[in-house]
Design a protein around this motif. Structure first.
Motif, PDB file in Angstrom:
ATOM      1  N   CYS A 410       0.966  -1.239   0.105  1.00 37.43           N
ATOM      2  CA  CYS A 410       0.009  -0.052  -0.069  1.00 37.43           C
ATOM      3  C   CYS A 410       0.808   1.118   0.151  1.00 37.43           C
ATOM      4  O   CYS A 410       0.544   2.335  -0.926  1.00 37.43           O
ATOM      5  CB  CYS A 410      -1.083  -0.004   1.048  1.00 37.43           C
ATOM      6  SG  CYS A 410      -2.043  -1.543   1.402  1.00 37.43           S
ATOM      7  N   VAL A 411       1.886   1.317   0.809  1.00 36.36           N
ATOM      8  CA  VAL A 411       2.838   2.219   0.769  1.00 36.36           C
ATOM      9  C   VAL A 411       3.482   2.467  -0.555  1.00 36.36           C
ATOM     10  O   VAL A 411       3.609   3.906  -1.007  1.00 36.36           O
ATOM     11  CB  VAL A 411       4.003   2.107   2.035  1.00 36.36           C
ATOM     12  CG1 VAL A 411       5.025   3.177   2.110  1.00 36.36           C
ATOM     13  CG2 VAL A 411       3.295   1.862   3.299  1.00 36.36           C
ATOM     14  N   ASP A 412       3.882   1.545  -1.276  1.00 37.88           N
ATOM     15  CA  ASP A 412       4.750   1.435  -2.582  1.00 37.88           C
ATOM     16  C   ASP A 412       3.490   2.035  -3.447  1.00 37.88           C
ATOM     17  O   ASP A 412       3.935   3.109  -4.271  1.00 37.88           O
ATOM     18  CB  ASP A 412       4.932   0.243  -2.830  1.00 37.88           C
ATOM     19  CG  ASP A 412       6.137  -0.259  -2.224  1.00 37.88           C
ATOM     20  OD1 ASP A 412       6.678   0.416  -1.310  1.00 37.88           O
ATOM     21  OD2 ASP A 412       6.583  -1.887  -2.213  1.00 37.88           O
ATOM     22  N   VAL A 413       2.347   1.680  -3.497  1.00 40.82           N
ATOM     23  CA  VAL A 413       1.363   2.411  -4.599  1.00 40.82           C
ATOM     24  C   VAL A 413       1.136   3.789  -4.227  1.00 40.82           C
ATOM     25  O   VAL A 413       1.325   4.358  -5.330  1.00 40.82           O
ATOM     26  CB  VAL A 413      -0.003   1.449  -4.189  1.00 40.82           C
ATOM     27  CG1 VAL A 413      -1.153   2.374  -5.191  1.00 40.82           C
ATOM     28  CG2 VAL A 413       0.124   0.280  -4.864  1.00 40.82           C
ATOM     29  N   MET A 414       0.952   4.269  -3.140  1.00 40.41           N
ATOM     30  CA  MET A 414       0.889   5.707  -2.707  1.00 40.41           C
ATOM     31  C   MET A 414       2.305   6.405  -3.256  1.00 40.41           C
ATOM     32  O   MET A 414       2.059   7.581  -3.675  1.00 40.41           O
ATOM     33  CB  MET A 414       0.687   5.805  -1.489  1.00 40.41           C
ATOM     34  CG  MET A 414      -0.773   5.365  -0.859  1.00 40.41           C
ATOM     35  SD  MET A 414      -2.280   6.119  -1.105  1.00 40.41           S
ATOM     36  CE  MET A 414      -2.351   7.738  -0.388  1.00 40.41           C
ATOM     37  N   CYS A 415       3.218   5.905  -2.942  1.00 33.79           N
ATOM     38  CA  CYS A 415       4.363   6.618  -3.245  1.00 33.79           C
ATOM     39  C   CYS A 415       4.890   6.729  -4.790  1.00 33.79           C
ATOM     40  O   CYS A 415       5.409   7.643  -5.318  1.00 33.79           O
ATOM     41  CB  CYS A 415       5.576   6.031  -2.443  1.00 33.79           C
ATOM     42  SG  CYS A 415       5.713   6.237  -0.797  1.00 33.79           S
ATOM     43  N   GLU A 416       4.465   5.637  -5.548  1.00 38.89           N
ATOM     44  CA  GLU A 416       4.587   5.562  -6.793  1.00 38.89           C
ATOM     45  C   GLU A 416       3.880   6.751  -7.686  1.00 38.89           C
ATOM     46  O   GLU A 416       4.179   7.657  -8.563  1.00 38.89           O
ATOM     47  CB  GLU A 416       4.217   4.205  -7.383  1.00 38.89           C
ATOM     48  CG  GLU A 416       4.162   4.122  -9.039  1.00 38.89           C
ATOM     49  CD  GLU A 416       5.707   4.297  -9.436  1.00 38.89           C
ATOM     50  OE1 GLU A 416       5.609   4.462 -10.661  1.00 38.89           O
ATOM     51  OE2 GLU A 416       6.624   4.044  -8.774  1.00 38.89           O
ATOM     52  N   GLN A 417       2.374   6.809  -6.874  1.00 40.01           N
ATOM     53  CA  GLN A 417       1.799   7.898  -7.523  1.00 40.01           C
ATOM     54  C   GLN A 417       2.207   9.373  -7.295  1.00 40.01           C
ATOM     55  O   GLN A 417       2.175  10.223  -8.131  1.00 40.01           O
ATOM     56  CB  GLN A 417       0.417   7.795  -7.038  1.00 40.01           C
ATOM     57  CG  GLN A 417      -0.258   6.557  -7.345  1.00 40.01           C
ATOM     58  CD  GLN A 417      -0.391   6.353  -8.909  1.00 40.01           C
ATOM     59  OE1 GLN A 417      -1.073   7.209  -9.747  1.00 40.01           O
ATOM     60  NE2 GLN A 417       0.053   5.064  -9.503  1.00 40.01           N
ATOM     61  N   VAL A 418       2.828   9.414  -6.041  1.00 40.67           N
ATOM     62  CA  VAL A 418       3.356  10.725  -5.674  1.00 40.67           C
ATOM     63  C   VAL A 418       4.745  10.917  -6.739  1.00 40.67           C
ATOM     64  O   VAL A 418       4.932  12.142  -7.123  1.00 40.67           O
ATOM     65  CB  VAL A 418       3.796  10.787  -4.164  1.00 40.67           C
ATOM     66  CG1 VAL A 418       4.724  12.095  -3.944  1.00 40.67           C
ATOM     67  CG2 VAL A 418       2.675  10.565  -3.341  1.00 40.67           C
ATOM     68  N   LYS A 419       5.286  10.041  -7.068  1.00 40.01           N
ATOM     69  CA  LYS A 419       6.723  10.083  -7.759  1.00 40.01           C
ATOM     70  C   LYS A 419       6.045  10.454  -8.861  1.00 40.01           C
ATOM     71  O   LYS A 419       6.932  11.640  -9.679  1.00 40.01           O
ATOM     72  CB  LYS A 419       7.494   8.629  -7.666  1.00 40.01           C
ATOM     73  CG  LYS A 419       8.667   8.695  -8.552  1.00 40.01           C
ATOM     74  CD  LYS A 419       9.325   7.602  -8.321  1.00 40.01           C
ATOM     75  CE  LYS A 419      10.556   7.473  -9.095  1.00 40.01           C
ATOM     76  NZ  LYS A 419      10.308   7.218 -10.525  1.00 40.01           N
ATOM     77  N   LEU A 420       5.404  10.033  -9.873  1.00 39.75           N
ATOM     78  CA  LEU A 420       4.901  10.306 -11.086  1.00 39.75           C
ATOM     79  C   LEU A 420       4.411  12.052 -11.054  1.00 39.75           C
ATOM     80  O   LEU A 420       4.616  12.670 -11.948  1.00 39.75           O
ATOM     81  CB  LEU A 420       3.776   9.366 -11.455  1.00 39.75           C
ATOM     82  CG  LEU A 420       4.314   7.994 -11.897  1.00 39.75           C
ATOM     83  CD1 LEU A 420       2.906   6.857 -11.962  1.00 39.75           C
ATOM     84  CD2 LEU A 420       4.946   7.997 -13.193  1.00 39.75           C
ATOM     85  N   VAL A 421       3.518  12.287 -10.139  1.00 39.51           N
ATOM     86  CA  VAL A 421       3.007  13.606 -10.176  1.00 39.51           C
ATOM     87  C   VAL A 421       4.170  14.539  -9.930  1.00 39.51           C
ATOM     88  O   VAL A 421       4.484  15.560 -10.504  1.00 39.51           O
ATOM     89  CB  VAL A 421       1.839  13.854  -8.904  1.00 39.51           C
ATOM     90  CG1 VAL A 421       1.833  15.259  -8.546  1.00 39.51           C
ATOM     91  CG2 VAL A 421       0.648  13.020  -9.134  1.00 39.51           C
ATOM     92  N   ALA A 422       5.256  14.457  -9.022  1.00 39.51           N
ATOM     93  CA  ALA A 422       6.479  15.079  -8.651  1.00 39.51           C
ATOM     94  C   ALA A 422       7.132  15.077  -9.882  1.00 39.51           C
ATOM     95  O   ALA A 422       7.801  16.272 -10.227  1.00 39.51           O
ATOM     96  CB  ALA A 422       7.198  14.648  -7.630  1.00 39.51           C
ATOM     97  N   GLU A 423       7.516  13.973 -10.603  1.00 36.46           N
ATOM     98  CA  GLU A 423       8.206  14.081 -11.897  1.00 36.46           C
ATOM     99  C   GLU A 423       7.874  14.889 -12.993  1.00 36.46           C
ATOM    100  O   GLU A 423       8.529  15.378 -13.713  1.00 36.46           O
ATOM    101  CB  GLU A 423       8.412  12.773 -12.466  1.00 36.46           C
ATOM    102  CG  GLU A 423       9.283  11.900 -11.527  1.00 36.46           C
ATOM    103  CD  GLU A 423       9.514  10.083 -11.973  1.00 36.46           C
ATOM    104  OE1 GLU A 423      10.440   9.703 -11.583  1.00 36.46           O
ATOM    105  OE2 GLU A 423       8.634   9.944 -12.633  1.00 36.46           O
ATOM    106  N   HIS A 424       6.610  15.120 -12.895  1.00 33.33           N
ATOM    107  CA  HIS A 424       5.807  15.986 -13.910  1.00 33.33           C
ATOM    108  C   HIS A 424       5.532  17.475 -13.502  1.00 33.33           C
ATOM    109  O   HIS A 424       4.785  18.410 -14.243  1.00 33.33           O
ATOM    110  CB  HIS A 424       4.376  15.453 -14.360  1.00 33.33           C
ATOM    111  CG  HIS A 424       4.692  14.141 -15.292  1.00 33.33           C
ATOM    112  ND1 HIS A 424       4.852  12.684 -14.628  1.00 33.33           N
ATOM    113  CD2 HIS A 424       4.676  14.067 -16.520  1.00 33.33           C
ATOM    114  CE1 HIS A 424       5.168  12.021 -15.500  1.00 33.33           C
ATOM    115  NE2 HIS A 424       5.079  12.518 -16.719  1.00 33.33           N
TER     116      HIS A 424
END
Length: 707
Positions: A410-424
């Motif tokens: 669950c933590v990995d899923v949340m962080c992956e979405q944050v990473k994608l948003v931050a990268e853009h």
């Protein structure tokens, strides 16, 4: 023994010699409480998943000795023993420490509620629900007994979550009392009340016990205290600030805030799907670049930079977490829009939908059911006492479950979405929308990385998740801010200093307790006001948006507005687009005035500490007409006071209507009034003045810095 008397300075506590219930708290001869019939209540979880609820009536023996109350000979659970230690606090409080012993195998303590406190029904009551509410007479008389349960119950006083602070307060004209959990660990709690008789209201602080059971014993690792205070919610906040907030290590921020916050951009909120309804069809804000000319117009009208905060942008949406990226309409259009905004000095933000998992949409054909079953994802979801999975939040839009945030997947899923948003290149991600105040949903799973009951582990897990998401974003080179719906509860304030506040007029008569306690640590924005349309009769109170803007400004908040896809400023995010929009020019004029003051006086309105106004203000009353209850009558001139870090004080006031407004001021010291370019000095005493239409004013006081 009929009564047990306990003194602390000018205060006297009285307990029943029969069952240990708190009968009275006298301070300087003034009675602050009503007699409580019950001493405490307990809830246990049994092996079959059913609850066992007990209170003092289930114990045959009570005695008091050397500052400790004992209950024993429990009929339903032989050998169970409950104790309540009482001691005097140096601050003049009475401190209580409850504990259980003799807990048999197979019985898990779920919550402890002790001491039980009662107040007269005619006293004013403060509950720290949604930033702080003065509870209405109707609610006091009709409130039902509620406990923390699975799935999440959004109507309860849940801490840390929709309740951001750990205290209740009650008062009448002569004096009041503050009932506080002095818990720096920020354990999960319910801060609740319910009528117990025609003339009495019971107050409860129920502390969840997950992780506290040791060898058949369970003791709360903190005190609950009763403290006499002067009347009013601010007095209770003053005590809480000095004795709890000021020594809370959670207030220490470990990262620098982005510089753009200093310029106080106006947040402009709008959906890119639906036409005032929650539907998947794109509206006129897609492609994303379509909104840029209107945002530029608004920035010019506000004389301010803006943050475009997008709703219903996610690929499977609206509101279908946890897999957001890529944005609906495609990355190319989104990145072009972000680039235009940033080159113009503006900012971009996105809404998320919290720690929820969508299995199936109820508004279109999106479904993750096959993947959910094939990968066995149910094992990561929050579970109820009998192993059930469910989620109530937005269940009209989606069928789903809640993520258990202790599970690495669950933590990995949340962080992956944050990473994608931050990268853009996004500047702000309110990913914890629907985790009100940063709430961590309860979970009773016996095979997860936490005790099998709600407790302090939830707060630690949420704080760790927020920090992990922030670090994930920072690793991309983007200092992305993380936010939640409503303002952050105390343990998350430093980590989430910018959030969608919403307006407590939705919930009851407001008390600005969050701003009063936490403004120096965090500024929030007014938010998308999603309940304003269904709460307020907007056509019958046509100035209500200007009123809400004014109230937000004097609380020290960033300004925000919602838009229809026509580009018009709307009443709130869920307003009917077929109904007339607010009159536009007065809102624009007032917003420009307010944000100019916010930038000029940032040492107060951005960095200051909120305090009780020292200048007493008399003005007329505005009738805010509501749909489901009686009108609220609110001051025609909202006011708020702040102390800057250098000790200087200022008090702000706003005339939100399109006509002059007379005001009478009473001050114990001279002050200077500034309205726009005008400055006028006034002596101490009583003064009468007239505020220009759609204008801000500030009362400035002379200040001599200490050597």
């Amino acid at each position: 023994m009929n009564e047990i008397l306990w003194s602390n300075g000018e205060s006297r506590l009285v307990l029943s010699g029969k069952n240990g219930a708190v009968l009275a708290l006298e301070h300087r001869g003034l009675e602050l409480l009503a007699p409580a019939e019950r001493a405490f209540s307990l809830r246990f979880l049994q092996q079959n998943g059913d609850y066992l609820e007990l209170d003092d009536t289930d114990f045959a023996t009570f005695h008091f000795e050397s500052g400790e109350a004992f209950w024993s000979d429990c009929r339903p659970v032989p050998g169970l023993r409950f104790t309540l230690k009482i001691r005097n606090g140096e601050d003049g409080s009475f401190r209580f420490r409850p504990a259980l012993s003799g807990i048999p195998d197979g019985l898990l303590p779920d919550f402890i509620e002790a001491p039980h406190i009662a107040i007269p029904l005619d006293h004013e009551l403060f509950q720290p629900f949604s930033e702080g509410v003065i509870v209405s007479e109707r609610e006091k008389r009709n409130r039902k007994v509620q406990h923390i349960e699975f799935p999440d119950n959004l109507g309860i006083g849940y801490y840390p979550g929709l309740c951001q602070m750990q205290f209740l307060a009650a008062w009448r004209n002569e004096g009041g009392v503050c009932f506080v959990a002095d818990d720096p660990r920020h354990t999960t709690k319910a801060l609740e009340f319910a009528p117990e008789a025609d003339d009495r209201l019971g107050l409860r602080i129920e502390t969840m016990c997950g992780g506290l059971l040791r060898s058949g014993c369970c003791e709360l690792p903190f005190d609950l205290l009763l403290q006499p205070v002067p009347p009013g919610w601010q007095a209770a906040c003053d005590f809480y600030r000095q004795n709890v907030v000021k020594r809370d290590p959670a207030m220490n921020r470990r990262f620098p805030l982005p510089e753009w916050l200093e310029e106080s951009p106006v947040t402009v909120i709008y959906p890119v799907r639906g036409t005032g309804t929650i539907t998947p069809e794109p509206n006129r804000f897609l492609p994303y670049e379509n909104a840029f000319p209107r945002l530029q117009e608004l920035a010019s009208a506000f004389d301010s930079k803006v943050m475009a905060l997008l709703m219903r942008w996610e690929q499977h949406g609206p509101w279908h977490p946890p897999f957001y990226w890529p944005p609906v309409g495609g990355e190319e259009s989104f990145l072009t829009f972000c680039d235009k905004l940033h080159k113009a000095g503006h900012r971009i933000g996105l809404y998320g939908s919290g720690t929820l998992y969508t299995r199936k949409s109820r508004i279109h054909d999106y479904s993750t059911e096959e993947e959910y079953r094939q990968r066995g994802l149910e094992r990561f979801m929050a579970r109820g006492p009998k192993g059930e999975v469910d989620a109530r939040i937005c269940s009209n839009i989606r069928q789903g479950t809640e993520l258990c945030i202790t599970e690495p997947w669950c933590v990995d899923v949340m962080c992956e979405q944050v990473k994608l948003v931050a990268e853009h290149g996004v500047d702000f991600f309110q990913i914890l929308d629907q985790n009100h105040g940063g709430e961590s949903f309860v979970c009773y799973a016996r095979d997860h990385h936490h005790p099998p009951l709600p407790g302090v582990w939830q707060t630690r897990a949420m704080a760790k998740l927020i920090e992990t998401m922030r670090r994930t974003a920072a690793a991309t080179g983007n200092p992305l801010l993380i936010g939640c719906e409503n303002v952050a509860a105390a343990p998350y304030v430093a980590q989430m200093p910018f959030n969608d506040r919403r307006n407590p007029l939705v919930y009851g008569q407001e008390a600005n307790a969050v701003q009063y306690l936490f403004h120096e640590y965090a500024n929030n924005f007014l938010g998308n006001e999603s309940s304003a349309w269904e709460t307020i009769r907007c056509a019958d109170s046509p100035d209500n948006l200007q009123l809400r803007l004014a109230m937000s400004f004097v609380r020290g908040e960033y300004l925000s507005f919602t838009l229809r896809d026509s580009g018009e400023i709307d009443w709130g995010a869920a307003a009917d687009w077929s109904a007339p929009a607010p009159e536009q020019q007065p809102v624009l004029t007032l917003a420009k005035q307010c944000n100019a003051f916010r930038r000029k006086y940032r040492k107060f309105l951005l960095h200051g500490t909120m305090q009780k106004p020292s200048v007493r203000l008399e003005c007329g009353w505005y009738e805010l007409k509501l749909r489901k209850r009686d009108s609220e009558f609110l001051p025609l001139v909202p006011t708020g006071a702040f102390r800057a870090p250098d000790g200087e004080e200022a008090q702000f006031l706003v005339n939100f209507r399109n006509r002059p407004e007379p005001v009478r001021l009473r001050s114990d010291r001279p002050f200077t009034l500034e309205t726009g370019e005008s400055r006028t000095q006034f002596p101490a005493g009583e003064s009468a003045l007239e505020l220009p239409p759609l204008s801000c004013g500030v009362l400035l006081f002379s200040h001599e810095k200490e050597d």
